[in-house]
Motif scaffolding. Structure first.
Motif, PDB file in Angstrom:
ATOM      1  N   ASN A 154     179.906  -1.091  65.366  1.00 25.79           N
ATOM      2  CA  ASN A 154     180.227  -0.065  66.366  1.00 25.79           C
ATOM      3  C   ASN A 154     178.986   0.357  67.146  1.00 25.79           C
ATOM      4  N   ALA A 155     177.864   0.470  66.453  1.00 29.41           N
ATOM      5  CA  ALA A 155     176.618   0.856  67.125  1.00 29.41           C
ATOM      6  C   ALA A 155     176.212  -0.196  68.145  1.00 29.41           C
ATOM      7  N   ILE A 156     176.267  -1.455  67.746  1.00 32.87           N
ATOM      8  CA  ILE A 156     175.905  -2.537  68.673  1.00 32.87           C
ATOM      9  C   ILE A 156     176.867  -2.564  69.856  1.00 32.87           C
ATOM     10  N   GLU A 157     178.147  -2.374  69.585  1.00 30.72           N
ATOM     11  CA  GLU A 157     179.143  -2.360  70.655  1.00 30.72           C
ATOM     12  C   GLU A 157     178.869  -1.241  71.657  1.00 30.72           C
TER      13      GLU A 157
ATOM     14  N   ALA B  86     177.669  -9.869  73.780  1.00 34.71           N
ATOM     15  CA  ALA B  86     177.061 -10.291  72.514  1.00 34.71           C
ATOM     16  C   ALA B  86     175.813 -11.142  72.745  1.00 34.71           C
ATOM     17  N   ARG B  87     175.882 -12.068  73.674  1.00 33.95           N
ATOM     18  CA  ARG B  87     174.714 -12.916  73.971  1.00 33.95           C
ATOM     19  C   ARG B  87     173.576 -12.093  74.554  1.00 33.95           C
TER      20      ARG B  87
ATOM     21  N   ILE C 175     171.010 -12.089  63.001  1.00 28.46           N
ATOM     22  CA  ILE C 175     172.180 -11.701  63.782  1.00 28.46           C
ATOM     23  C   ILE C 175     173.374 -12.527  63.309  1.00 28.46           C
ATOM     24  N   GLY C 176     174.472 -11.840  63.060  1.00 25.34           N
ATOM     25  CA  GLY C 176     175.668 -12.531  62.601  1.00 25.34           C
ATOM     26  C   GLY C 176     176.914 -11.776  62.981  1.00 25.34           C
ATOM     27  N   ILE C 177     178.010 -12.185  62.376  1.00 27.81           N
ATOM     28  CA  ILE C 177     179.307 -11.545  62.596  1.00 27.81           C
ATOM     29  C   ILE C 177     179.752 -10.954  61.261  1.00 27.81           C
ATOM     30  N   ASP C 178     180.167  -9.688  61.267  1.00 33.00           N
ATOM     31  CA  ASP C 178     180.597  -9.060  60.019  1.00 33.00           C
ATOM     32  C   ASP C 178     182.061  -9.398  59.726  1.00 33.00           C
ATOM     33  N   THR C 179     182.574  -8.878  58.629  1.00 37.93           N
ATOM     34  CA  THR C 179     183.938  -9.196  58.214  1.00 37.93           C
ATOM     35  C   THR C 179     184.995  -8.652  59.165  1.00 37.93           C
TER      36      THR C 179
ATOM     37  N   LEU D 274     179.599  -8.092  65.950  1.00 32.26           N
ATOM     38  CA  LEU D 274     178.213  -8.507  65.861  1.00 32.26           C
ATOM     39  C   LEU D 274     177.490  -7.610  64.868  1.00 32.26           C
ATOM     40  N   ALA D 275     176.598  -8.185  64.077  1.00 33.41           N
ATOM     41  CA  ALA D 275     175.889  -7.412  63.064  1.00 33.41           C
ATOM     42  C   ALA D 275     174.430  -7.846  62.980  1.00 33.41           C
ATOM     43  N   ALA D 276     173.591  -6.918  62.594  1.00 38.11           N
ATOM     44  CA  ALA D 276     172.163  -7.155  62.353  1.00 38.11           C
ATOM     45  C   ALA D 276     171.691  -6.026  61.435  1.00 38.11           C
TER      46      ALA D 276
END
Length: 117
Positions: free
Chosen positions: A39-42, A52-53, A69-73, A77-79
């Motif tokens: 949510n923070a990244i969004e 995302a890029r 950097i990845g994708i969460d469940t 996007l997650a980091a």
């Protein structure tokens, strides 16, 4: 409420770039802790007009490692939280409108910010 937002925006806009970056970094991490990294990244991406890029590029240009950097469940996007402020440094390097976007991020999400001395 609109006058409160205007007053807060004016106060933030009067700060130095360094202070705005510090506050934006603190907000980004607070947001992630309280409402989730994805949510923070969004929300940061929305304020900075980054997909995302674009977020990944900002994080990398700001000194963040690419392998974190990845994708969460939930499919977001997650980091790591402690790496998120590097996207602010990167945004400053890649976007001439970074200051205005960071001010918007701070103003739009001021209720999430926890102030510390």
């Amino acid at each position: 409420m609109e006058s409160d937002e205007k007053a807060y925006r004016a106060m933030v806009a009067a700060q130095s770039d360094e202070q705005i970056d510090t506050w934006a970094g603190d907000l980004f991490m607070d947001f992630a802790k309280r409402l989730g990294v994805g949510n923070a990244i969004e929300q940061f991406g929305a304020a900075a007009k980054l997909d995302a890029r674009g977020f990944q590029r900002a994080l990398l240009v700001g000194g963040g490692p690419d392998h974190v950097i990845g994708i969460d469940t939930a499919g977001q996007l997650a980091a790591p939280i402690f790496e998120l402020p590097k996207a602010i440094a990167g945004l400053r390097k890649i976007d001439p409108d970074a200051r205005a976007k960071l001010v918007n991020f701070l103003v739009e999400h001021r209720e999430v910010m926890s102030y510390t001395a």
